[in-house]
Design an enzyme around this catalytic site. Structure first.
Site, PDB file in Angstrom:
ATOM      1  N   ASP A  72       0.794  -1.231   0.000  1.00 17.42           N
ATOM      2  CA  ASP A  72       0.000   0.000   0.000  1.00 17.42           C
ATOM      3  C   ASP A  72       0.821   1.274   0.000  1.00 17.42           C
ATOM      4  O   ASP A  72       0.319   2.337   0.313  1.00 17.42           O
ATOM      5  CB  ASP A  72      -0.887  -0.011   1.247  1.00 17.42           C
ATOM      6  N   GLU A  81      -0.579  -9.005  -1.335  1.00 22.09           N
ATOM      7  CA  GLU A  81      -1.275  -8.424  -0.174  1.00 22.09           C
ATOM      8  C   GLU A  81      -2.405  -7.501  -0.650  1.00 22.09           C
ATOM      9  O   GLU A  81      -2.517  -6.343  -0.257  1.00 22.09           O
ATOM     10  CB  GLU A  81      -0.319  -7.658   0.755  1.00 22.09           C
ATOM     11  N   GLU A  93      -2.470   5.119   2.780  1.00 20.00           N
ATOM     12  CA  GLU A  93      -2.405   3.717   2.347  1.00 20.00           C
ATOM     13  C   GLU A  93      -3.733   3.164   1.845  1.00 20.00           C
ATOM     14  O   GLU A  93      -3.762   2.388   0.892  1.00 20.00           O
ATOM     15  CB  GLU A  93      -1.862   2.851   3.494  1.00 20.00           C
ATOM     16  N   HIS A 119       4.701   4.881  13.431  1.00 23.32           N
ATOM     17  CA  HIS A 119       5.102   5.742  12.316  1.00 23.32           C
ATOM     18  C   HIS A 119       3.962   6.236  11.445  1.00 23.32           C
ATOM     19  O   HIS A 119       4.195   6.885  10.429  1.00 23.32           O
ATOM     20  CB  HIS A 119       6.103   5.014  11.413  1.00 23.32           C
ATOM     21  N   ARG A 127       1.274   8.184   9.417  1.00 27.77           N
ATOM     22  CA  ARG A 127       1.116   9.606   9.111  1.00 27.77           C
ATOM     23  C   ARG A 127      -0.146  10.195   9.744  1.00 27.77           C
ATOM     24  O   ARG A 127      -0.150  11.360  10.139  1.00 27.77           O
ATOM     25  CB  ARG A 127       1.070   9.816   7.595  1.00 27.77           C
ATOM     26  N   HIS A 142      11.594   4.776  14.145  1.00 23.34           N
ATOM     27  CA  HIS A 142      11.537   4.931  12.682  1.00 23.34           C
ATOM     28  C   HIS A 142      12.297   6.194  12.279  1.00 23.34           C
ATOM     29  O   HIS A 142      12.297   7.181  13.019  1.00 23.34           O
ATOM     30  CB  HIS A 142      10.057   5.028  12.305  1.00 23.34           C
TER      31      HIS A 142
HETATM   32  C1  UD1 Z   1       6.317   4.680   4.350  1.00 22.47           C
HETATM   33  C2  UD1 Z   1       4.961   4.319   3.721  1.00 22.47           C
HETATM   34  C3  UD1 Z   1       4.071   3.624   4.727  1.00 22.47           C
HETATM   35  C4  UD1 Z   1       4.777   2.439   5.351  1.00 22.47           C
HETATM   36  C5  UD1 Z   1       6.093   2.903   5.956  1.00 22.47           C
HETATM   37  C6  UD1 Z   1       6.848   1.718   6.499  1.00 22.47           C
HETATM   38  C7  UD1 Z   1       4.026   5.810   2.029  1.00 22.47           C
HETATM   39  C8  UD1 Z   1       3.223   7.027   1.776  1.00 22.47           C
HETATM   40  N1  UD1 Z   1       4.283   5.551   3.309  1.00 22.47           N
HETATM   41  O1  UD1 Z   1       6.087   5.670   5.363  1.00 22.47           O
HETATM   42  O2  UD1 Z   1       2.891   3.166   4.076  1.00 22.47           O
HETATM   43  O3  UD1 Z   1       3.957   1.865   6.340  1.00 22.47           O
HETATM   44  O4  UD1 Z   1       6.896   3.524   4.926  1.00 22.47           O
HETATM   45  O5  UD1 Z   1       7.914   2.098   7.302  1.00 22.47           O
HETATM   46  O6  UD1 Z   1       4.416   5.138   1.107  1.00 22.47           O
HETATM   47  N2  UD1 Z   1      13.723   7.860   6.222  1.00 22.47           N
HETATM   48  C9  UD1 Z   1      15.106   7.740   6.258  1.00 22.47           C
HETATM   49  N3  UD1 Z   1      15.668   6.513   5.998  1.00 22.47           N
HETATM   50  C10 UD1 Z   1      14.931   5.429   5.720  1.00 22.47           C
HETATM   51  C11 UD1 Z   1      13.533   5.549   5.711  1.00 22.47           C
HETATM   52  C12 UD1 Z   1      12.951   6.778   5.954  1.00 22.47           C
HETATM   53  O7  UD1 Z   1      15.815   8.694   6.519  1.00 22.47           O
HETATM   54  O8  UD1 Z   1      15.513   4.342   5.510  1.00 22.47           O
HETATM   55  C13 UD1 Z   1      13.111   9.188   6.499  1.00 22.47           C
HETATM   56  C14 UD1 Z   1      13.381  10.193   5.367  1.00 22.47           C
HETATM   57  O9  UD1 Z   1      13.514  11.470   5.913  1.00 22.47           O
HETATM   58  C15 UD1 Z   1      12.085  10.101   4.543  1.00 22.47           C
HETATM   59  C16 UD1 Z   1      11.082   9.935   5.666  1.00 22.47           C
HETATM   60  O10 UD1 Z   1      11.704   9.046   6.599  1.00 22.47           O
HETATM   61  O11 UD1 Z   1      11.841  11.230   3.746  1.00 22.47           O
HETATM   62  C17 UD1 Z   1       9.738   9.416   5.251  1.00 22.47           C
HETATM   63  O12 UD1 Z   1       9.800   8.243   4.464  1.00 22.47           O
HETATM   64  P1  UD1 Z   1       8.501   7.817   3.600  1.00 22.47           P
HETATM   65  O13 UD1 Z   1       8.784   6.526   2.927  1.00 22.47           O
HETATM   66  O14 UD1 Z   1       8.065   8.941   2.724  1.00 22.47           O
HETATM   67  O15 UD1 Z   1       7.347   7.650   4.653  1.00 22.47           O
HETATM   68  P2  UD1 Z   1       7.214   6.662   5.867  1.00 22.47           P
HETATM   69  O16 UD1 Z   1       6.594   7.436   6.964  1.00 22.47           O
HETATM   70  O17 UD1 Z   1       8.484   5.952   6.092  1.00 22.47           O
HETATM   71  N1  UDP Z   2      10.762  -4.087  11.638  1.00 18.73           N
HETATM   72  C1  UDP Z   2      12.155  -4.203  11.620  1.00 18.73           C
HETATM   73  N2  UDP Z   2      12.891  -3.397  12.443  1.00 18.73           N
HETATM   74  C2  UDP Z   2      12.327  -2.476  13.258  1.00 18.73           C
HETATM   75  C3  UDP Z   2      10.915  -2.349  13.261  1.00 18.73           C
HETATM   76  C4  UDP Z   2      10.163  -3.155  12.426  1.00 18.73           C
HETATM   77  O1  UDP Z   2      12.700  -5.036  10.889  1.00 18.73           O
HETATM   78  O2  UDP Z   2      13.061  -1.781  13.987  1.00 18.73           O
HETATM   79  C5  UDP Z   2       9.961  -4.952  10.736  1.00 18.73           C
HETATM   80  C6  UDP Z   2       8.750  -5.626  11.338  1.00 18.73           C
HETATM   81  O3  UDP Z   2       9.072  -6.889  11.870  1.00 18.73           O
HETATM   82  C7  UDP Z   2       7.806  -5.734  10.142  1.00 18.73           C
HETATM   83  C8  UDP Z   2       8.157  -4.519   9.310  1.00 18.73           C
HETATM   84  O4  UDP Z   2       9.439  -4.099   9.732  1.00 18.73           O
HETATM   85  O5  UDP Z   2       8.067  -6.880   9.348  1.00 18.73           O
HETATM   86  C9  UDP Z   2       7.129  -3.455   9.522  1.00 18.73           C
HETATM   87  O6  UDP Z   2       7.560  -2.275   8.978  1.00 18.73           O
HETATM   88  P1  UDP Z   2       6.883  -0.889   9.323  1.00 18.73           P
HETATM   89  O7  UDP Z   2       6.298  -0.921  10.678  1.00 18.73           O
HETATM   90  O8  UDP Z   2       7.903   0.148   9.004  1.00 18.73           O
HETATM   91  O9  UDP Z   2       5.753  -0.753   8.204  1.00 18.73           O
HETATM   92  P2  UDP Z   2       4.243  -1.254   8.099  1.00 18.73           P
HETATM   93  O10 UDP Z   2       4.227  -2.726   8.305  1.00 18.73           O
HETATM   94  O11 UDP Z   2       3.443  -0.507   9.105  1.00 18.73           O
HETATM   95  O12 UDP Z   2       3.857  -0.860   6.698  1.00 18.73           O
END
Ligand code: UD1
Ligand code: UDP
Length: 370
Positions: A95, A117, A131, A213, A215, A245
């Site tokens: 998603d 999924e 999502e 995490h 939004r 996160h």
């Molecule tokens: C994204 C997904 C969300 C998912 C989540 C899992 C969208 C809109 N959101 O949210 O559905 O549940 O990932 O974790 O697709 N960042 C880093 N390093 C990383 C990852 C993130 O620095 O490895 C920081 C960056 O500043 C980045 C920000 O996190 O711009 C947001 O990342 P983004 O993927 O846009 O949104 P998430 O809140 O992570």
């Molecule tokens: N996870 C991980 N390290 C962490 C936190 C979560 O490997 O510090 C794993 C967790 O077991 C799951 C996945 O990341 O499989 C979930 O990711 P996240 O919560 O970022 O996204 P969501 O599932 O909500 O989309």
């Protein structure tokens, strides 16, 4: 047959890891992997654990990125990858913005899209946001849908999707969880090495593992939950481990409310292997994560979900996952109930597998082969 798998965030990588490994090992299949790099560090940890080397890496992440920027860059990059590799199938998962843009790129290029999924729904476009919208868009664009459960299958059929294109597979997260759990179980030295990194955990206090995490929780929800966690830790008989996160909004809330709080350990996001180990050591998990709601029941761990809705009702109905929202008093009260009432705890700490049996990836490959 050439399959182009597209993913970019941590959860997509975890959930696409075994499908990609299954495609790569299959005779007569050419597997091409395109990562958008929507997440950078959190994606790379997963790629390295599952030994996946992407063929294309769009490397598009920027700090505090906007939804529209990720969408447009992923759409252009995946479209280019399609032109170069001319796949027979595009596979997207879940998603995220990457999944939605990948599906749209496939649709524009008239390459069939398979959605892993599929069919998870809250019916509320505001929660989870964005999502729920992404899922509904992908549901319209995909040619083949892989819902994990009968409930998600029913959601798709209720949207008039052709039943012949809908195949229940189980969730690939359980495939990944089995792979990692086997790795830890079969290697005592590895387990000891992981545990050594957690030597700050006090065995005399119960362990609450936390992640967050979403939004839709940025506007106060995360702050309320973090504040409640500090109050919960003040009980003195528990400790909270919270791998934070990397989203800057999440980092801010955790730092502001929890840095320096007694019995609270704010740590960097964990690699999947140590995270699974920590889930199996935890007494209780408090999270808004989708993937953790699916993994924890299979590990027999009670989960309190800091959200008002869930698109994963199966474990809630079975009574091992509970929605508690983001009001601090309710989070504290529900956590205290589990910590203080043995019967209530035992009721929620039951291992069951509503989301899959660990063989989803094989079923997906079988359908794609036709
Ligand atoms: C994204 C997904 C969300 C998912 C989540 C899992 C969208 C809109 N959101 O949210 O559905 O549940 O990932 O974790 O697709 N960042 C880093 N390093 C990383 C990852 C993130 O620095 O490895 C920081 C960056 O500043 C980045 C920000 O996190 O711009 C947001 O990342 P983004 O993927 O846009 O949104 P998430 O809140 O992570
Ligand atoms: N996870 C991980 N390290 C962490 C936190 C979560 O490997 O510090 C794993 C967790 O077991 C799951 C996945 O990341 O499989 C979930 O990711 P996240 O919560 O970022 O996204 P969501 O599932 O909500 O989309």
């Amino acid at each position: 047959m050439k399959i182009l798998s597209v993913f970019g965030t941590r959860p997509e990588a975890i959930k696409m890891a075994i499908p990609v490994r299954t495609f790569a090992a299959a005779e007569g299949v050419e597997s091409v992997v395109c990562v958008t790099g929507q997440h950078r560090q959190m994606l790379d940890q997963v790629l390295s654990l599952f030994e996946i080397s992407p063929d294309i890496d769009l490397d598009l992440m920027t700090p505090g990125q906007s939804l529209e920027r990720v969408t447009t860059r992923a759409l252009e990059g995946v479209s280019e990858a399609i032109r170069t590799h001319r796949p027979d199938w595009i596979v997207v998962q879940g998603d995220t913005t990457t999944a939605m843009a990948g599906a749209l790129a496939g649709f524009y290029a008239q390459v069939p899209v398979a959605h892993v999924e599929a069919g998870l729904r809250t019916g509320n476009m505001a929660s989870p946001w964005p999502e729920e919208g992404n899922r509904q868009i992908i549901g319209r664009l995909a040619k083949v849908h892989f819902p994990p459960t009968a409930k998600s299958q029913a959601n798709l059929l209720a949207e008039n999707i052709d039943p012949a294109c809908v195949h229940v597979t189980g969730n690939t997260v359980i495939d990944a969880l089995h792979y990692v759990s086997d790795k830890i179980e079969q290697d005592a030295a590895l387990a000891a090495q992981i545990d050594a990194a957690f030597d700050f955990i006090d065995p005399a206090k119960r362990l609450i593992l936390v992640t967050g995490h979403r939004r839709e929780n940025f506007n106060g929800g995360l702050d309320r939950v973090c504040d409640a966690l500090a109050r919960l830790a003040a009980r003195g008989d528990v400790q909270i481990v919270y791998p934070v996160h990397l989203n800057p909004q999440v980092q801010r809330a955790a730092e502001e409310h929890l840095r320096g709080a007694p019995d609270v350990h704010l740590i960097a996001p964990l690699d999947y292997l140590p995270f699974v180990r920590l889930m199996s050591r935890a007494d209780l998990i408090i999270t808004d994560s989708g993937g953790i709601q699916e993994e924890a029941p299979s590990l027999g761990k009670p989960v309190l979900v800091t959200r008002d809705t869930t698109e994963r009702p199966e474990a809630v109905e079975a009574g091992t996952v509970k929605l508690v929202g983001t009001q601090g008093e309710r989070v504290i009260e529900q956590a205290a109930r589990l910590l203080d009432d043995e019967a209530a705890y035992a009721e929620m700490a039951r291992a069951h597998n509503p989301y899959g049996d660990g063989h989803a990836s094989e079923r997906i490959l079988q359908v794609l082969r036709g």
